[in-house]
Design an enzyme around this catalytic site. Structure first.
Site, PDB file in Angstrom:
ATOM      1  CD  GLU A   1      -3.215   0.591   2.087  1.00  0.00           C
ATOM      2  OE1 GLU A   1      -2.987  -0.195   3.033  1.00  0.00           O
ATOM      3  OE2 GLU A   1      -4.295   1.191   1.951  1.00  0.00           O
TER       4      GLU A   1
ATOM      5  CE  LYS B   1      -8.491  -3.159   7.685  1.00  0.00           C
ATOM      6  NZ  LYS B   1      -8.643  -2.028   6.763  1.00  0.00           N
TER       7      LYS B   1
ATOM      8  CG  PHE C   1      -7.961 -12.737   1.168  1.00  0.00           C
ATOM      9  CD1 PHE C   1      -6.829 -12.043   1.557  1.00  0.00           C
ATOM     10  CD2 PHE C   1      -8.386 -13.782   1.975  1.00  0.00           C
ATOM     11  CE1 PHE C   1      -6.130 -12.367   2.716  1.00  0.00           C
ATOM     12  CE2 PHE C   1      -7.702 -14.127   3.137  1.00  0.00           C
ATOM     13  CZ  PHE C   1      -6.572 -13.419   3.505  1.00  0.00           C
TER      14      PHE C   1
END
Length: 402
Positions: free
Chosen positions: A304, A325, A389
């Site tokens: 990222e 997160k 995913f």
């Protein structure tokens, strides 16, 4: 020209239940990652998670509902009620064919499915109601039952990018006139199967996750819901309702690289960001804050970081980037929706939410990761990225409403 804006928000999370309480918690860097009590974690390497503590179904539902609904549906329904009330719309009197529902979902009612299987294994009679809301689309369908929405309906299930994609599509539906109002967002509950799966991949940190930190070892799973009401800016203005944010545009891409790992060079994520620039008409220099996917795995955070450098070039080093997160955990199908509400914190509180637990700089991850809450009142455009995913990437651009 139809401009999609968000006029109602409802939140259920491990750090707070309710929109304002959520923003309060993010503003001070409160961490909701701790012991999980929904199931036994003693046999796993990583044992922590961001569970919604103190959520008592009987406080929100009658006895019959609390026994039948999945935890995913209950968390989502509490968020839905808050979002609808916040919007001030009367969904019961509107043209329901013009009311759409687009929800991002991952595991659906898996937690209740596990209980169904457990009863069979131990020779007990399984309750059929445990599978009534088992599917990933069950919350979308339940919203339809609750609101009578008869318009466009879809469940987006692209793993961890599901609900950010749902918000992008919701904006497109309003912009193209397919519907006048959209209920969007996502809901997810913790489940033993997903917890075991990420542990088997050795993708769970033994302590609370540390995105972008040199010592990071993986994610902390979480749960919760974020639901939005989207309508046109013109309609909101006509009824005197102030919007929280404009859904300016979004981009989707695929890495086509690996089932569970992102492309290390970040090209897939960067492509989604560039598509979001094109979709929104926003240039890189306009972005004032990036709410990163930031899982805390070595692979994701490096990919990222590389993607942000590719997409933003000389601007990458000066844009604040954080991962919420680190406070709310990785909520899988609901992750993008909960992070979109965090991404607009600069609009509603003038604060960039921090990456808590970030202490040790990684030479390969060398952007501004905001370890502490930061006051910043001049942010007009934000980017939220989701990386999933299967190589699914979503970039969502939100603007401060005019």
């Amino acid at each position: 020209m139809r401009t999609p804006v968000i006029t109602g928000i409802g939140i259920v999370s491990s750090i707070a239940i309710g929109r304002e309480a959520y923003w309060d918690a993010l503003s001070v860097g409160r961490c909701g990652i701790g012991e999980i009590t929904l199931f036994d974690t003693s046999g796993f390497r990583g044992k922590l998670g961001a569970q919604v503590k103190g959520f008592i179904p009987d406080d929100h539902f009658d006895r019959k509902e609390s026994r039948r609904l999945s935890r995913c549906n209950m968390l989502g329904t509490v968020a839905l009620r808050e979002a609808v009330q916040d919007s001030g719309l009367d969904l019961q009197t509107m043209d329901r064919a013009r009311l759409a529902v687009v929800i991002g979902s991952g595991s659906g009612g898996l937690l209740q499915g596990e209980e169904f299987r457990r009863r069979i294994y131990h020779g007990r009679k399984p309750k059929s109601s445990l599978l009534e809301y088992f599917t990933a689309s069950s919350f979308t369908d339940y919203i339809g039952l609750l609101t009578g929405a008869c318009g466009f309906r879809s469940t987006i299930s692209t793993a961890c990018s599901s609900s950010s994609t749902a918000i992008g599509i919701a904006g497109e539906i309003v912009r193209k006139g397919i519907a006048d109002f959209v209920i969007t967002g996502g809901s997810e509950s913790l489940a033993e199967t997903t917890f075991a799966g990420f542990n088997s991949l050795r993708a769970v940190d033994e302590v609370a996750c540390r995105p972008f930190d040199r010592e990071r070892k993986g994610i902390s799973l979480g749960e919760g819901a974020a639901i939005y009401i989207v309508e046109t800016a013109e309609h909101a203005a006509k009824r005197g309702k102030k919007a929280y944010a404009e859904i300016a545009g979004y981009g989707l891409s695929c890495d086509a690289y690996h089932v569970t790992a992102p492309s290390p060079d970040g090209t897939g994520i960067a492509h989604a960001i560039r598509l979001a620039f094109r979709s929104s008409g926003v240039e890189a220099s306009a972005i004032g804050y990036i709410n990163a996917h930031g899982t805390g795995t070595p692979a994701n955070d490096l990919a990222e970081t590389n993607a942000i450098k590719l997409a933003f070039r000389e601007h990458a080093s000066i844009i604040p980037v954080s991962s919420t997160k680190s406070m709310i955990g990785h909520c899988l199908g609901a992750a993008g929706a909960k992070e979109a509400a965090a991404a607009i914190l600069p609009f509603v509180r003038g604060i960039i939410p921090p990456t808590v637990h970030y202490q040790n700089p990684d030479p390969e991850c060398d952007l501004d990761y905001v370890p502490e809450p930061r006051e910043k009142n001049d942010v007009s455009v934000v980017l939220s990225t989701s990386v999933a995913f299967g190589g699914n990437n979503t970039a969502l651009i939100l603007k401060r409403p005019t």
